[in-house]
Scaffold this motif. Sequence first.
Motif, PDB file in Angstrom:
ATOM      1  N   VAL A   1      14.454 -99.273 -47.891  1.00 41.22           N
ATOM      2  CA  VAL A   1      13.198 -98.364 -47.785  1.00 41.22           C
ATOM      3  C   VAL A   1      13.245 -97.933 -49.048  1.00 41.22           C
ATOM      4  O   VAL A   1      11.501 -98.359 -49.046  1.00 41.22           O
ATOM      5  N   MET A   2      13.303 -98.388 -50.431  1.00 36.60           N
ATOM      6  CA  MET A   2      12.754 -98.157 -52.049  1.00 36.60           C
ATOM      7  C   MET A   2      11.717 -99.236 -51.999  1.00 36.60           C
ATOM      8  O   MET A   2      10.677 -99.980 -52.822  1.00 36.60           O
ATOM      9  N   TYR A   3      12.341-100.903 -51.426  1.00 39.64           N
ATOM     10  CA  TYR A   3      11.717-101.908 -51.703  1.00 39.64           C
ATOM     11  C   TYR A   3      10.977-102.733 -50.608  1.00 39.64           C
ATOM     12  O   TYR A   3      10.105-103.957 -50.855  1.00 39.64           O
ATOM     13  N   PHE A   4      11.123-102.112 -49.657  1.00 38.87           N
ATOM     14  CA  PHE A   4      10.573-103.053 -48.585  1.00 38.87           C
ATOM     15  C   PHE A   4       9.617-102.571 -47.061  1.00 38.87           C
ATOM     16  O   PHE A   4       9.226-103.092 -46.534  1.00 38.87           O
ATOM     17  N   ASP A   5       9.748-100.881 -47.746  1.00 45.36           N
ATOM     18  CA  ASP A   5       8.862-100.423 -46.839  1.00 45.36           C
ATOM     19  C   ASP A   5       7.928-100.178 -47.162  1.00 45.36           C
ATOM     20  O   ASP A   5       7.317 -99.779 -48.255  1.00 45.36           O
ATOM     21  N   LYS A   6       7.161 -99.643 -46.711  1.00 47.91           N
ATOM     22  CA  LYS A   6       5.823 -99.009 -46.854  1.00 47.91           C
ATOM     23  C   LYS A   6       5.338 -98.148 -47.514  1.00 47.91           C
ATOM     24  O   LYS A   6       5.946 -97.083 -46.459  1.00 47.91           O
TER      25      LYS A   6
ATOM     26  N   GLY B   1       8.828 -97.251 -50.699  1.00 50.44           N
ATOM     27  CA  GLY B   1       7.957 -98.289 -51.130  1.00 50.44           C
ATOM     28  C   GLY B   1       7.564 -97.303 -52.637  1.00 50.44           C
ATOM     29  O   GLY B   1       6.883 -97.490 -53.836  1.00 50.44           O
ATOM     30  N   LEU B   2       9.221 -97.108 -53.113  1.00 51.02           N
ATOM     31  CA  LEU B   2       8.890 -96.496 -54.448  1.00 51.02           C
ATOM     32  C   LEU B   2       9.115 -97.574 -55.622  1.00 51.02           C
ATOM     33  O   LEU B   2       7.765 -97.512 -56.467  1.00 51.02           O
ATOM     34  N   ASN B   3       9.553 -99.255 -54.823  1.00 55.62           N
ATOM     35  CA  ASN B   3       8.660-100.060 -56.093  1.00 55.62           C
ATOM     36  C   ASN B   3       7.735-100.015 -55.885  1.00 55.62           C
ATOM     37  O   ASN B   3       7.208-100.979 -57.411  1.00 55.62           O
ATOM     38  N   GLN B   4       6.988 -99.859 -55.276  1.00 54.50           N
ATOM     39  CA  GLN B   4       5.094-100.287 -55.429  1.00 54.50           C
ATOM     40  C   GLN B   4       5.173 -99.455 -56.654  1.00 54.50           C
ATOM     41  O   GLN B   4       3.421 -99.583 -57.517  1.00 54.50           O
ATOM     42  N   ARG B   5       5.941 -98.407 -56.120  1.00 55.60           N
ATOM     43  CA  ARG B   5       4.852 -97.179 -57.377  1.00 55.60           C
ATOM     44  C   ARG B   5       4.967 -97.010 -58.145  1.00 55.60           C
ATOM     45  O   ARG B   5       4.160 -96.699 -59.504  1.00 55.60           O
ATOM     46  N   ASN B   6       6.641 -97.030 -58.587  1.00 52.05           N
ATOM     47  CA  ASN B   6       6.855 -96.659 -59.930  1.00 52.05           C
ATOM     48  C   ASN B   6       7.890 -97.727 -59.881  1.00 52.05           C
ATOM     49  O   ASN B   6       9.656 -97.445 -59.070  1.00 52.05           O
ATOM     50  N   PRO B   7       8.637 -99.267 -60.190  1.00 50.99           N
ATOM     51  CA  PRO B   7       9.710-100.420 -60.251  1.00 50.99           C
ATOM     52  C   PRO B   7      10.644-100.068 -61.486  1.00 50.99           C
ATOM     53  O   PRO B   7      11.842-100.376 -60.607  1.00 50.99           O
ATOM     54  N   TRP B   8      10.460 -99.198 -62.796  1.00 54.25           N
ATOM     55  CA  TRP B   8      11.206 -98.826 -63.059  1.00 54.25           C
ATOM     56  C   TRP B   8      12.498 -97.985 -62.374  1.00 54.25           C
ATOM     57  O   TRP B   8      13.334 -97.813 -62.365  1.00 54.25           O
ATOM     58  N   TYR B   9      11.332 -96.307 -62.185  1.00 53.09           N
ATOM     59  CA  TYR B   9      12.597 -95.723 -61.190  1.00 53.09           C
ATOM     60  C   TYR B   9      13.005 -95.913 -60.021  1.00 53.09           C
ATOM     61  O   TYR B   9      14.485 -95.695 -59.488  1.00 53.09           O
ATOM     62  N   ALA B  10      12.310 -96.982 -59.404  1.00 53.01           N
ATOM     63  CA  ALA B  10      13.199 -97.441 -58.444  1.00 53.01           C
ATOM     64  C   ALA B  10      14.309 -98.258 -58.580  1.00 53.01           C
ATOM     65  O   ALA B  10      15.408 -98.525 -58.126  1.00 53.01           O
ATOM     66  N   PHE B  11      14.041 -99.414 -60.145  1.00 50.88           N
ATOM     67  CA  PHE B  11      15.332 -99.766 -60.054  1.00 50.88           C
ATOM     68  C   PHE B  11      16.375 -98.964 -60.583  1.00 50.88           C
ATOM     69  O   PHE B  11      17.678 -99.446 -60.059  1.00 50.88           O
ATOM     70  N   ILE B  12      15.618 -98.125 -61.508  1.00 49.70           N
ATOM     71  CA  ILE B  12      17.132 -96.689 -61.971  1.00 49.70           C
ATOM     72  C   ILE B  12      18.403 -96.363 -60.183  1.00 49.70           C
ATOM     73  O   ILE B  12      19.175 -96.250 -60.283  1.00 49.70           O
ATOM     74  N   MET B  13      17.393 -95.853 -59.842  1.00 52.05           N
ATOM     75  CA  MET B  13      17.850 -95.863 -58.432  1.00 52.05           C
ATOM     76  C   MET B  13      18.445 -96.512 -57.561  1.00 52.05           C
ATOM     77  O   MET B  13      19.501 -96.097 -57.177  1.00 52.05           O
ATOM     78  N   LEU B  14      18.106 -97.713 -57.205  1.00 52.63           N
ATOM     79  CA  LEU B  14      18.947 -98.404 -56.840  1.00 52.63           C
ATOM     80  C   LEU B  14      19.817 -99.376 -58.262  1.00 52.63           C
ATOM     81  O   LEU B  14      21.795 -99.351 -57.118  1.00 52.63           O
ATOM     82  N   LEU B  15      20.075 -99.288 -59.463  1.00 56.20           N
ATOM     83  CA  LEU B  15      21.159 -98.828 -59.864  1.00 56.20           C
ATOM     84  C   LEU B  15      22.669 -98.233 -59.451  1.00 56.20           C
ATOM     85  O   LEU B  15      23.482 -98.205 -58.963  1.00 56.20           O
ATOM     86  N   ALA B  16      21.897 -95.904 -59.169  1.00 55.61           N
ATOM     87  CA  ALA B  16      22.914 -95.781 -58.859  1.00 55.61           C
ATOM     88  C   ALA B  16      23.280 -96.171 -57.454  1.00 55.61           C
ATOM     89  O   ALA B  16      24.689 -95.702 -57.184  1.00 55.61           O
TER      90      ALA B  16
END
Lengths: 207, 486
Positions: free
Chosen positions: B433-438, B366-381
């Motif tokens: 895990v980052m985008y869809f898990d609680k 759920g990193l996306n809910q906690r901080n969307p920007w760095y979840a996005f960086i991890m997504l790019l990586a």
Amino acid sequence: MTINLILFYVFSAILVLSALGVVGAKNSVHAVLLLVLCFFTTSALWLLIQAEFLAIVLVLVYVGAVMVLFLFVVMMLDIKIEPLREGFIRYLPVGVLVAAVMLAEMLLLIGVHNLQVAAPADPAGASNTAWLGMALFTQFLLPFEVAALILTVAVVAAVMLTLRKRSGARYQNPSQQVAVKASERIRIVKMPSIAKMPIAPKTEAAP
Amino acid sequence: MNFNLHDLALLAPEDFLLGAACAILFIDLFLKQTQRAVTHWLAIAALLGTLAIVLCAPGQVQTAFNGAYIHDTVATVLKTFILGLVAVVFVFSRRYLDERKLFIGEFYTLMLFSTLGMLLLVSAGNLVMVYLGLELFALSSYALVAIHRDSGVASEAAMKYFVLGALASGLLLYGLSMIYGATGTLDLAQIRAVGGVGVNGLAQHPTLFAFGLVFVVVGIAFKFGAAPFHMWLPDVYEGSPTAVTTFIATAPKLAAFGMAYRLLESGLGTLAPHWSQMLAALAALSLVIGNLVAIAQTNIKRMLAYSTISHMGFLLLGLLNATPAGYAAAMFYAICYAIMTAAAFGVILLLARAGFEAEMIDDFKGLNQRNPWYAFIMLLAMFSLAGVPPLFGFFAKLLVLKSAIDAGFLWLAIIAIVMAIVGCFYYLRVVKVMYFDKPADTSALELPRDLPLRWVLSINGLALLVLGVLWGPLIGWCYRAFGLPG
């Protein structure tokens, strides 16, 4: 068979046997002593191919300094070798087998008799030491300097891994010790040579 | 045979870095722990200064110290990225080290010495310099892994790294001695010129020459971490402090490419038909083992270690072509891999706090809910590592696959594509895990106050996107380095 060849075989045999002894010795002090023997015979082999300087340096530096230090460490640490040797016998057959197969393969592939060893270069009668020095400081100057750098890194790493500042340990501070003044070293206390005895107040018994 | 000042001038980047490293080693002694930031910024300044000198160097190929040092565009490209990545690692690591009481001057000096070793390695012109450059780099990194002295895991990792690294160095050295025995020279250019014939009237030893090659290939595979010589990689990645892992995972792979290029092409180029077969086997094994084992990992550092093994397989696909286009593709891949991995580890370092390593995949829930920007960086990586277009990793994979097919290794290219698809699974799992898990903790992520870390990480992540679109100049530079029209 020349005397050189006989000597070569004798020294080589001692070298190989003592090297095996280093690995196999039960007592670590014996292992270190056998390693000293290894170095001695290696230096004898170098003498045979007229690399006198290297032979002498090997004995002076390795046997004289490094191994003695090593012996000190081994004796001080009192390493229990038994737990380290667990499984030695169990893995021995596999190890020997792999080593033997590799040796056989290498001998078959390369063939010892096909190999010609280049005669040691003899640059216009220069002595061994002079020639080595010339090579190190002209042709191999850069590698020589990089090797020095590696030693520097080793020192930094060793200090980093072992230096621990303990709290509560008492250290001397040399700069403070040097800067001390005479007045701080000793304090003169004036005391009268004859002290008057204090007269105890009379305690008269109440009538 | 003689030494002149021109030689030292050609080594200007190394001279400067050495001087700076020694100065920092000395200055650091007089700093209090609260002033340690001075060391940090001085070290970064030293790297950037060296980088400027590297970029200002003249373009033509020159040698110094009787051929021991080669200055050419390959070295320039590799040095540029090595220096840049180490600087990025410094920025990423500061907070992590500070929170673990590892913010010490030795971290910086050892890193700088290690970088110096890598610079010398990619410029090595003879066998001795290859070996010494490698040892200078490796010895410093063994110590860096052990920097956390009180951690048992780190000590174990350092021990494994040291023993296996020493073994690899021994094998490499044995191979080098065989090559010296066969050719009678240490100089790489001369070795290539004489091949197995030998100089100074030595008899022909083609078998001995090829025999030496085998050990050299094993040594190189060890340093790359290619299967079946990959055993040290997962333990070292997992065991060492994440800051050190970030370092080991990025710049050294570029140096390893430089070493492989110098030894295999500059020195043993005449044996290319032999070694490209060996590399093909290594590549196939790395691709299969790396991707399959990575699926089973729950620790993200370990997962990235297996991902490294698979990426080294891809890199070898480019190398085994043994043509300038193949080398350019492999170098491009190495650069791409290092930048992607730096971003992934950067996010791990950002999330880590005192007493919390953020090294399990579950920590990313759920990193996306906690901080969307760095979840996005991890997504790019992750997308880039998986090779999803239009990100950077896609084009790198495309080029090495093309190079493998050009070399006639169609079967290998097919394995590579299948394994790339298998690999998507574990990269995408992190994204899922980052985008869809609680998340276990739904509060917003407490971001560190270390602004350089956040900015550089964001730039690093976005670079994957930008370079994925504008990859032309970089590949052009790689092509020019190998004498192809850019």
